[in-house]
Design an enzyme around this catalytic site. Structure first.
Site, short mmCIF file in Angstrom:
data_model
loop_
_atom_site.label_atom_id
_atom_site.label_comp_id
_atom_site.label_asym_id
_atom_site.label_seq_id
_atom_site.Cartn_x
_atom_site.Cartn_y
_atom_site.Cartn_z
NE ARG A 103 -3.92 0.47 1.95
CZ ARG A 103 -5.16 0.57 2.43
NH1 ARG A 103 -5.42 1.42 3.41
NH2 ARG A 103 -6.14 -0.17 1.95
CG HIS A 130 -8.47 -0.07 -2.77
ND1 HIS A 130 -7.70 -1.16 -2.42
CD2 HIS A 130 -9.14 0.28 -1.63
CE1 HIS A 130 -7.90 -1.44 -1.13
NE2 HIS A 130 -8.78 -0.59 -0.64
CD GLN A 133 -13.19 -1.88 -0.81
OE1 GLN A 133 -12.45 -1.74 0.14
NE2 GLN A 133 -14.39 -2.42 -0.69
CG ASP A 223 -13.60 6.25 -1.12
OD1 ASP A 223 -13.57 6.16 0.12
OD2 ASP A 223 -12.57 6.21 -1.83
CB CYS A 263 -14.21 1.21 0.03
SG CYS A 263 -13.83 2.96 0.11
NE ARG A 291 -10.81 -5.35 0.63
CZ ARG A 291 -9.99 -4.35 1.02
NH1 ARG A 291 -10.49 -3.30 1.63
NH2 ARG A 291 -8.71 -4.39 0.74
N1 NVA Z 1 -10.03 6.57 -1.46
C1 NVA Z 1 -9.67 6.18 -0.10
C2 NVA Z 1 -9.90 4.73 0.08
C3 NVA Z 1 -9.58 4.21 1.47
C4 NVA Z 1 -9.80 2.74 1.59
C5 NVA Z 1 -8.23 6.55 0.16
O1 NVA Z 1 -7.38 6.34 -0.70
O2 NVA Z 1 -7.94 7.07 1.25
N1 CP Z 2 -11.40 -0.20 2.46
C1 CP Z 2 -10.12 -0.26 2.88
O1 CP Z 2 -9.19 -0.50 2.14
O2 CP Z 2 -9.99 -0.04 4.23
P1 CP Z 2 -8.60 0.12 5.00
O3 CP Z 2 -8.01 1.44 4.59
O4 CP Z 2 -8.99 0.11 6.46
O5 CP Z 2 -7.70 -1.01 4.64
#
Ligand code: NVA
Ligand code: CP
Length: 303
Positions: A103, A130, A133, A223, A263, A291
């Site tokens: 990540r 992502h 997800q 989101d 998500c 997930r």
């Molecule tokens: N769009 C959000 C998704 C978090 C799971 C982010 O990147 O923070």
């Molecule tokens: N939806 C998702 O990826 O959640 P986290 O940021 O908690 O992993």
């Protein structure tokens, strides 16, 4: 699914329709209680430069349930935070672990790992996509509607990483997708074009009109308005995104059998109201659970 063995999963577009459906089928059978053949001491490394609850814990649990091991490669306690070149880190980790879930911010860092490592590299979220997800999202849609064909998913809000993976995922499996974003916050044109190219039996629509986008749709998705790394833009974005809030009024324009997905983490009162998030159409907790099943299936296919 022998053809997925050893592959990377950097983008939703890395998998064909048939491959996505195979992963979903395996996820469904794990969820139904089928036990996987033991992973025989395989090790998953987690290299996360951003916070995570769901992705981190579901990957860890999935690997343990498969009989494998997990190492948390927290950048703060490895040499990564002290500036060791990522190219060196990649070539070393490649010799220790069997699969890496990463990540990070810049998608090109993920590509560097994929170029230099022989093991499968999984995108656990970048600023661009992502895809893990989206796999869980497809699983949730499939279990609610018993099909992925002929349905319309409407995504409201920022044209971000989650929107990008959904665009590709919907196009690949044959769901119609409408993305409604404020001007200047639409998904990247190159992702929209790719989705349009991949969509043989479904429509890909990008609009600035949230009401038109939700009309008669089956799945409503949203989101956060400011993703991780954009926190300083949060206040400035609020009034711009307000018309795209997933609230009771927009929800009522959708199909009577609609479901609501997010998500998570969610900001109640911003991109979604508490009423809708906790309401009868919400499937967000099942979606979060999925997930685990989807990533367990993904790991077992790649390994
Ligand atoms: N769009 C959000 C998704 C978090 C799971 C982010 O990147 O923070
Ligand atoms: N939806 C998702 O990826 O959640 P986290 O940021 O908690 O992993």
């Amino acid at each position: 699914m022998e053809q997925l063995k050893g592959r990377d999963f950097l983008s939703m577009a890395d998998f064909s329709r048939q491959e996505v459906l195979a992963v979903l089928a395996r996820a469904q059978s794990y969820k139904a209680g089928e036990t996987a053949p033991p992973m025989g001491g395989k090790t998953l490394g987690l290299l996360f430069r951003k916070a995570s609850t769901r992705t981190r814990v579901s990957f860890t649990t999935a690997m343990y349930q498969l009989g494998g091991n997990v190492i948390d490669l927290d950048p703060n306690v490895t040499q990564v935070s002290r500036g060791e070149p990522i190219e060196d880190t990649a070539r070393v980790l490649d010799r220790y672990v069997d699969v890496l879930a990463i990540r990070t911010f810049d998608h090109s860092e993920l590509s560097t790992f994929a170029d230099l490592c022989h093991i499968p590299i999984i995108n656990a979220l970048t600023d661009r996509e992502h895809p893990c997800q989206a796999l869980a999202d497809l699983l949730t849609i499939q279990e609610n509607f018993d099909t992925l064909q002929g349905l319309t998913l409407t995504y409201l809000g920022d044209g971000n990483n989650v929107a990008h993976s959904l665009l590709l995922a919907c196009a690949i499996v044959g769901l119609h997708i409408r993305v409604a974003s404020p001007k200047g916050f639409e998904p990247l044109p190159e992702i929209v074009n790719l989705a349009q190219k991949l969509a043989h039996h479904s429509q890909v629509t990008v609009t600035n009109d949230p009401r038109a986008a939700v009309e008669n749709c089956h799945i409503l998705y949203t989101d956060v308005w400011a993703s991780m790394g954009q926190e300083q833009e949060q206040n400035q974005r609020m009034p711009i995104f307000a018309p795209y809030q997933l609230n009771q009024e927009l929800l009522s324009l959708a199909d009577p059998d609609r479901i609501v997905l997010h998500c998570l983490p969610a900001h109640r009162g911003e991109e979604i109201t508490a009423e809708v998030l906790e309401g009868e159409h919400s499937r967000v907790w099942d979606q979060a659970e999925n997930r685990l099943h989807a990533q367990k299936a993904l790991l077992s296919c790649l390994l």
